[in-house]
Write a protein that holds these residues in place. Structure first.
Motif, PDB file in Angstrom:
ATOM      1  N   PRO A  99      24.357  44.616  39.189  1.00  0.00           N
ATOM      2  CA  PRO A  99      24.571  43.234  39.648  1.00  0.00           C
ATOM      3  C   PRO A  99      25.643  42.496  38.857  1.00  0.00           C
ATOM      4  N   LEU A 100      25.826  42.842  37.588  1.00  0.00           N
ATOM      5  CA  LEU A 100      26.855  42.191  36.778  1.00  0.00           C
ATOM      6  C   LEU A 100      28.256  42.524  37.296  1.00  0.00           C
ATOM      7  N   CYS A 101      28.416  43.693  37.889  1.00  0.00           N
ATOM      8  CA  CYS A 101      29.703  44.049  38.482  1.00  0.00           C
ATOM      9  C   CYS A 101      30.006  43.144  39.680  1.00  0.00           C
ATOM     10  N   VAL A 102      28.979  42.786  40.428  1.00  0.00           N
ATOM     11  CA  VAL A 102      29.144  41.891  41.567  1.00  0.00           C
ATOM     12  C   VAL A 102      29.520  40.499  41.078  1.00  0.00           C
ATOM     13  N   VAL A 103      28.771  39.990  40.128  1.00  0.00           N
ATOM     14  CA  VAL A 103      29.025  38.649  39.601  1.00  0.00           C
ATOM     15  C   VAL A 103      30.441  38.559  39.041  1.00  0.00           C
ATOM     16  N   ASP A 104      30.826  39.520  38.238  1.00  0.00           N
ATOM     17  CA  ASP A 104      32.149  39.525  37.622  1.00  0.00           C
ATOM     18  C   ASP A 104      33.241  39.583  38.688  1.00  0.00           C
ATOM     19  N   SER A 105      33.120  40.488  39.630  1.00  0.00           N
ATOM     20  CA  SER A 105      34.181  40.672  40.623  1.00  0.00           C
ATOM     21  C   SER A 105      34.362  39.431  41.492  1.00  0.00           C
ATOM     22  N   VAL A 106      33.283  38.758  41.839  1.00  0.00           N
ATOM     23  CA  VAL A 106      33.380  37.554  42.675  1.00  0.00           C
ATOM     24  C   VAL A 106      33.919  36.375  41.875  1.00  0.00           C
ATOM     25  N   PHE A 107      33.382  36.142  40.696  1.00  0.00           N
ATOM     26  CA  PHE A 107      33.781  34.972  39.920  1.00  0.00           C
ATOM     27  C   PHE A 107      35.168  35.129  39.294  1.00  0.00           C
ATOM     28  N   SER A 108      35.711  36.344  39.245  1.00  0.00           N
ATOM     29  CA  SER A 108      37.013  36.547  38.602  1.00  0.00           C
ATOM     30  C   SER A 108      38.193  36.218  39.495  1.00  0.00           C
ATOM     31  N   MET A 109      37.957  35.992  40.774  1.00  0.00           N
ATOM     32  CA  MET A 109      39.069  35.773  41.681  1.00  0.00           C
ATOM     33  C   MET A 109      39.757  34.425  41.436  1.00  0.00           C
ATOM     34  N   GLY A 110      41.052  34.483  41.106  1.00  0.00           N
ATOM     35  CA  GLY A 110      41.874  33.293  41.022  1.00  0.00           C
ATOM     36  C   GLY A 110      41.624  32.375  39.849  1.00  0.00           C
ATOM     37  N   VAL A 111      41.024  32.883  38.787  1.00  0.00           N
ATOM     38  CA  VAL A 111      40.710  32.021  37.636  1.00  0.00           C
ATOM     39  C   VAL A 111      41.046  32.733  36.329  1.00  0.00           C
ATOM     40  N   LYS A 112      41.047  31.973  35.236  1.00  0.00           N
ATOM     41  CA  LYS A 112      41.192  32.583  33.922  1.00  0.00           C
ATOM     42  C   LYS A 112      39.916  33.350  33.602  1.00  0.00           C
TER      43      LYS A 112
END
Length: 241
Positions: free
Chosen positions: A36-49
């Motif tokens: 699940p951490l891979c999902v959270v990281d991949s979604v929240f990483s889009m377009g941000v620092k």
């Protein structure tokens, strides 16, 4: 400039400018202990620092018994030692996306500035798709290889149409043949090629460049080269800032 020439330029730049190329290693995000951490990281990483993503992961570590990462360089642990997709969904089930964004993730970013949804909701939708395809643990991800229907379902989530988030999810889950051409990598390749590259072009360039580096005796693959380039570009941004 043809593809092979561009790939050679990328490889030569790395050889001439990355002084520790022989010691290159992936960042800790590539060794999450739970899928699940891979999902959270991949979604929240889009377009941000990326620092904001690490903050999100830190906020939710209690959901994973504070075992965010496995040992560096190790394979995923047995399923008995992982928090599954299903279990993580169950922990979040009684909260709305707005409540999750505020009280769990501490992040109200949206997948897009126009008609985007909360990233907290996008995580939920991504998790739902994984459950649909009976993927609960790292060991299940192989079921998704070459599954076009899965790819279509993920890309239907608002903000995921480009496929970058999906590629990054696979990278975090263990696929070393893919890259995540975010702004750092895009800027790097544009500086060498002289124009913006598409997702497919970026993928192919780093795949061929990594092969050229292997021929020079370096242990390299597209995922690792992507990570090395990202860290190089990030240091440049910090220095200029």
């Amino acid at each position: 400039m043809n593809h092979s020439t561009s790939a050679a330029l990328v490889a030569n730049f790395c050889l001439n400018n990355f002084t520790d190329l022989d010691q290159a290693k992936l960042d800790r995000e590539y060794y999450y202990a739970h899928l699940p951490l891979c999902v959270v990281d991949s979604v929240f990483s889009m377009g941000v620092k990326y620092e904001s993503v690490r903050n999100v992961v830190t906020r939710i570590k209690g959901f994973f018994h504070n075992t965010t990462y496995r040992e560096f360089g190790s394979e995923p642990k047995s399923t008995a030692d992982q928090i599954s997709i299903t279990e993580f969904r169950r922990k979040l089930a009684n909260q709305t996306p707005e409540e999750l964004a505020t009280h769990v993730y501490g992040n109200k970013q949206r997948t897009s500035s126009q008609n985007g949804i909360l990233k907290a909701e996008a995580v939920n939708l991504f998790l739902e798709v994984l459950v649909k395809y009976e993927v609960d643990y790292f060991q299940d991800v192989t079921k998704l290889i070459g599954n076009g229907d899965f790819k279509k379902d993920i890309k239907r989530i608002p903000g995921q149409a480009s496929g970058i988030c999906l590629s990054y999810f696979f990278m975090l889950a263990g696929n070393d043949t893919l890259i995540k051409p975010d702004r750092m990598v895009e800027a790097f390749l544009e500086g060498i090629v002289g124009r913006k590259c598409t997702l497919t072009e970026s993928q192919n360039l780093l795949a061929e460049a990594s092969n050229l580096l292997c021929e020079q005796g370096y242990e390299m693959n597209p995922r690792l080269l992507d990570n090395v380039i990202w860290n190089y570009q990030r240091k440049l941004v910090i220095t200029k800032g």
